[in-house]
Scaffold this motif. Structure first.
Motif, PDB file in Angstrom:
ATOM      1  N   HIS A 146       1.947   0.483  35.986  1.00  0.00           N
ATOM      2  CA  HIS A 146       1.647  -0.592  35.049  1.00  0.00           C
ATOM      3  C   HIS A 146       0.153  -0.638  34.795  1.00  0.00           C
ATOM      4  N   THR A 147      -0.225  -0.641  33.535  1.00  0.00           N
ATOM      5  CA  THR A 147      -1.631  -0.751  33.157  1.00  0.00           C
ATOM      6  C   THR A 147      -1.896  -2.166  32.649  1.00  0.00           C
ATOM      7  N   VAL A 148      -2.934  -2.781  33.202  1.00  0.00           N
ATOM      8  CA  VAL A 148      -3.295  -4.150  32.833  1.00  0.00           C
ATOM      9  C   VAL A 148      -4.718  -4.163  32.328  1.00  0.00           C
ATOM     10  N   ALA A 149      -4.914  -4.817  31.186  1.00  0.00           N
ATOM     11  CA  ALA A 149      -6.256  -4.961  30.607  1.00  0.00           C
ATOM     12  C   ALA A 149      -6.800  -6.348  30.941  1.00  0.00           C
ATOM     13  N   VAL A 150      -8.066  -6.399  31.290  1.00  0.00           N
ATOM     14  CA  VAL A 150      -8.721  -7.671  31.620  1.00  0.00           C
ATOM     15  C   VAL A 150     -10.009  -7.757  30.805  1.00  0.00           C
ATOM     16  N   TRP A 186     -19.507  -9.734  27.467  1.00  0.00           N
ATOM     17  CA  TRP A 186     -18.145  -9.285  27.170  1.00  0.00           C
ATOM     18  C   TRP A 186     -17.897  -8.022  27.966  1.00  0.00           C
ATOM     19  N   SER A 187     -16.970  -8.076  28.897  1.00  0.00           N
ATOM     20  CA  SER A 187     -16.680  -6.925  29.750  1.00  0.00           C
ATOM     21  C   SER A 187     -15.193  -6.622  29.688  1.00  0.00           C
ATOM     22  N   GLU A 188     -14.867  -5.372  29.458  1.00  0.00           N
ATOM     23  CA  GLU A 188     -13.466  -4.955  29.384  1.00  0.00           C
ATOM     24  C   GLU A 188     -13.130  -4.072  30.568  1.00  0.00           C
ATOM     25  N   LEU A 189     -12.073  -4.434  31.263  1.00  0.00           N
ATOM     26  CA  LEU A 189     -11.645  -3.710  32.452  1.00  0.00           C
ATOM     27  C   LEU A 189     -10.208  -3.248  32.272  1.00  0.00           C
ATOM     28  N   GLU A 190      -9.853  -2.208  32.983  1.00  0.00           N
ATOM     29  CA  GLU A 190      -8.481  -1.725  32.959  1.00  0.00           C
ATOM     30  C   GLU A 190      -8.086  -1.285  34.363  1.00  0.00           C
ATOM     31  N   PHE A 191      -6.898  -1.674  34.759  1.00  0.00           N
ATOM     32  CA  PHE A 191      -6.403  -1.319  36.090  1.00  0.00           C
ATOM     33  C   PHE A 191      -5.000  -0.732  35.956  1.00  0.00           C
ATOM     34  N   GLU A 192      -4.724   0.266  36.759  1.00  0.00           N
ATOM     35  CA  GLU A 192      -3.356   0.804  36.839  1.00  0.00           C
ATOM     36  C   GLU A 192      -2.815   0.494  38.227  1.00  0.00           C
ATOM     37  N   PHE A 193      -1.704  -0.213  38.234  1.00  0.00           N
ATOM     38  CA  PHE A 193      -1.030  -0.563  39.484  1.00  0.00           C
ATOM     39  C   PHE A 193       0.262   0.224  39.595  1.00  0.00           C
ATOM     40  N   ARG A 194       0.617   0.591  40.818  1.00  0.00           N
ATOM     41  CA  ARG A 194       1.863   1.318  41.038  1.00  0.00           C
ATOM     42  C   ARG A 194       2.675   0.645  42.129  1.00  0.00           C
ATOM     43  N   GLY A 195       3.982   0.760  41.971  1.00  0.00           N
ATOM     44  CA  GLY A 195       4.880   0.219  42.980  1.00  0.00           C
ATOM     45  C   GLY A 195       6.178   0.990  42.963  1.00  0.00           C
ATOM     46  N   VAL A 196       6.903   0.968  44.055  1.00  0.00           N
ATOM     47  CA  VAL A 196       8.176   1.681  44.183  1.00  0.00           C
ATOM     48  C   VAL A 196       9.301   0.660  44.250  1.00  0.00           C
ATOM     49  N   ARG A 197      10.329   0.891  43.478  1.00  0.00           N
ATOM     50  CA  ARG A 197      11.485  -0.019  43.525  1.00  0.00           C
ATOM     51  C   ARG A 197      12.775   0.775  43.476  1.00  0.00           C
ATOM     52  N   VAL A 247      -6.052 -11.752  30.625  1.00  0.00           N
ATOM     53  CA  VAL A 247      -5.279 -10.666  31.228  1.00  0.00           C
ATOM     54  C   VAL A 247      -4.148 -10.308  30.268  1.00  0.00           C
ATOM     55  N   ALA A 248      -4.053  -9.037  29.932  1.00  0.00           N
ATOM     56  CA  ALA A 248      -3.041  -8.619  28.957  1.00  0.00           C
ATOM     57  C   ALA A 248      -2.312  -7.360  29.447  1.00  0.00           C
ATOM     58  N   PRO A 249      -1.031  -7.221  29.083  1.00  0.00           N
ATOM     59  CA  PRO A 249      -0.323  -5.976  29.445  1.00  0.00           C
ATOM     60  C   PRO A 249      -0.856  -4.806  28.635  1.00  0.00           C
ATOM     61  N   GLY A 250      -1.101  -3.687  29.343  1.00  0.00           N
ATOM     62  CA  GLY A 250      -1.600  -2.509  28.651  1.00  0.00           C
ATOM     63  C   GLY A 250      -0.455  -1.587  28.292  1.00  0.00           C
ATOM     64  N   GLY A 251       0.060  -0.903  29.297  1.00  0.00           N
ATOM     65  CA  GLY A 251       1.200  -0.024  29.059  1.00  0.00           C
ATOM     66  C   GLY A 251       1.889   0.224  30.376  1.00  0.00           C
ATOM     67  N   TYR A 252       3.020   0.868  30.332  1.00  0.00           N
ATOM     68  CA  TYR A 252       3.668   1.208  31.594  1.00  0.00           C
ATOM     69  C   TYR A 252       4.453   2.491  31.478  1.00  0.00           C
ATOM     70  N   GLY A 253       4.727   3.046  32.615  1.00  0.00           N
ATOM     71  CA  GLY A 253       5.514   4.271  32.688  1.00  0.00           C
ATOM     72  C   GLY A 253       6.121   4.362  34.061  1.00  0.00           C
ATOM     73  N   GLY A 254       6.652   5.491  34.369  1.00  0.00           N
ATOM     74  CA  GLY A 254       7.258   5.628  35.687  1.00  0.00           C
ATOM     75  C   GLY A 254       7.704   7.057  35.931  1.00  0.00           C
ATOM     76  N   CYS A 273       1.059  -8.798  35.367  1.00  0.00           N
ATOM     77  CA  CYS A 273      -0.046  -9.561  34.762  1.00  0.00           C
ATOM     78  C   CYS A 273      -0.167 -10.945  35.398  1.00  0.00           C
ATOM     79  N   ASP A 274       0.959 -11.601  35.610  1.00  0.00           N
ATOM     80  CA  ASP A 274       0.920 -12.934  36.212  1.00  0.00           C
ATOM     81  C   ASP A 274       0.383 -12.872  37.641  1.00  0.00           C
ATOM     82  N   ALA A 275       0.713 -11.810  38.358  1.00  0.00           N
ATOM     83  CA  ALA A 275       0.176 -11.646  39.712  1.00  0.00           C
ATOM     84  C   ALA A 275      -1.336 -11.436  39.654  1.00  0.00           C
ATOM     85  N   VAL A 276      -1.815 -10.699  38.661  1.00  0.00           N
ATOM     86  CA  VAL A 276      -3.257 -10.490  38.492  1.00  0.00           C
ATOM     87  C   VAL A 276      -3.945 -11.812  38.176  1.00  0.00           C
TER      88      VAL A 276
END
Lengths: 161, 166
Positions: free
Chosen positions: B77-81, B155-166, B58-65, B10-13
């Motif tokens: 990671h799902t981020v709501a905007v 008022w516009s609501e957006l959602e993004f899913e970001f993925r990364g490998v660690r 910008v708010a945290p939505g959900g996450y999984g892996g 979220c902070d990166a967004v």
């Protein structure tokens, strides 16, 4: 096999690359391995006789059939070793393919100088890139393929087929 | 205290939005405009009338892996905007004013919705040391009819899913 009884999962298997000498190996796990498929089908010769109407067979040759799926990576030493060996006709790698970690008594597998054969590198637009390598046991002056058993305190025992 | 990885995303967004917004404006984002990370939307329906400036929350939505390999995990990671802006004098906004906000949302989506590990515009770098994330999915609600009609607020609501490998 010794060790405790529990369900073995695929993720606990290891593919180890020897970065030392054959007689004094330094085993480093290729951590980017995702899936491994292991098989040892035997060719059979007909050993029938009149002693019985039932066909009799004798195993004559085994064909180690191992394939590994590995995440492609520009800097990972394990992946690069597999990829580079697959690109060079004569290159082989001293690998151990075990069904459990070297710390698990009872894990087993094989060791051989394998020739990696790149059978596929999926580059679909929506996917992470993975490479599939078929591993074929090859001739090497250091030695022939061996069965590997993990004993107590990670002691490895090598046995001929 | 180390941050949760979803918060790092979220902070990166937020940082990415501020940089893109500053490039659009030609100057750094300043009050009453803002882009911040929030857990709850700061403005309820009864407070919409007090909203000033353009807000990007910008708010945290959900996450999984899932397992990427034996040694790695692939994080999702799902981020709501939310992009919100009330028409300055509180009257019904003209179409052109709303059009401009729709364009702004599209610019944000073109950025946040297209991160790739190596291709332009490159990855979303998250955390320290930075980890490459790519955009797997984006979903945009262009505007909210009720907010625009009743509160004269874009008022516009957006959602993004970001993925990364660690």
């Amino acid at each position: 096999m010794a060790g405790e009884s529990f369900a073995k999962t695929g993720i606990d298997g290891v593919v180890l690359r020897n970065t030392g000498t054959y007689g004094s190996p330094t085993l480093v796990e290729i951590t980017l391995v995702r899936d491994v498929n292991f098989g040892l089908p035997w060719d059979f010769g007909d050993a029938s006789s009149r002693a019985t109407p039932i066909k009799l067979y004798e195993a004559v040759q085994g064909d180690l059939a191992i394939s590994v799926v590995v995440r492609a990576d520009d800097v990972d030493a394990g992946f690069q070793a597999l990829f580079d060996a697959a690109m060079q006709k004569g290159a082989k790698l001293d690998l151990l393919v075990l069904d459990g970690p070297v710390t698990e008594e009872g894990a087993a597998g094989v060791r051989a100088h394998f020739k990696p054969s790149l059978t596929g590198q999926a580059q679909a637009i929506g996917d992470v890139q993975y490479c599939t390598f078929d591993l074929k046991a090859g001739y090497h002056t250091d030695g022939v393929p061996k069965i590997v058993d993990v004993g107590a305190e990670s002691a490895l025992t090598y046995t001929s087929f | 205290m180390p941050q949760a990885r979803i918060i790092e995303v979220c902070d990166a967004v937020v940082a990415a939005v501020l940089a893109e917004w500053a490039a659009l404006r030609g100057s750094p984002v300043a009050a009453p405009d803002e882009c911040v990370r929030e857990y709850v939307v700061p403005v309820g329906p009864e407070e919409i009338g007090l909203l000033t400036g353009r807000k990007v929350w910008v708010a945290p939505g959900g996450y999984g892996g899932e397992n990427a390999s034996r040694g790695e995990d692939q994080d999702q990671h799902t981020v709501a905007v939310i992009v919100a802006e009330r028409y300055p004098d509180g009257s019904k906004p003209p179409r052109e004013w709303t059009d401009e906000r729709v364009v702004f949302v599209e610019r944000l989506t073109d950025l946040l919705g297209n991160y790739k590990p190596t291709r332009d515009p490159g990855p979303l770098l998250v955390g320290n040391p930075p980890r490459r994330h790519w955009t797997e999915r984006s979903q945009v609600g262009v505007y909210d009819w009720a907010y625009l009609d009743e509160h004269h607020c874009f008022w516009s609501e957006l959602e993004f899913e970001f993925r990364g490998v660690r």
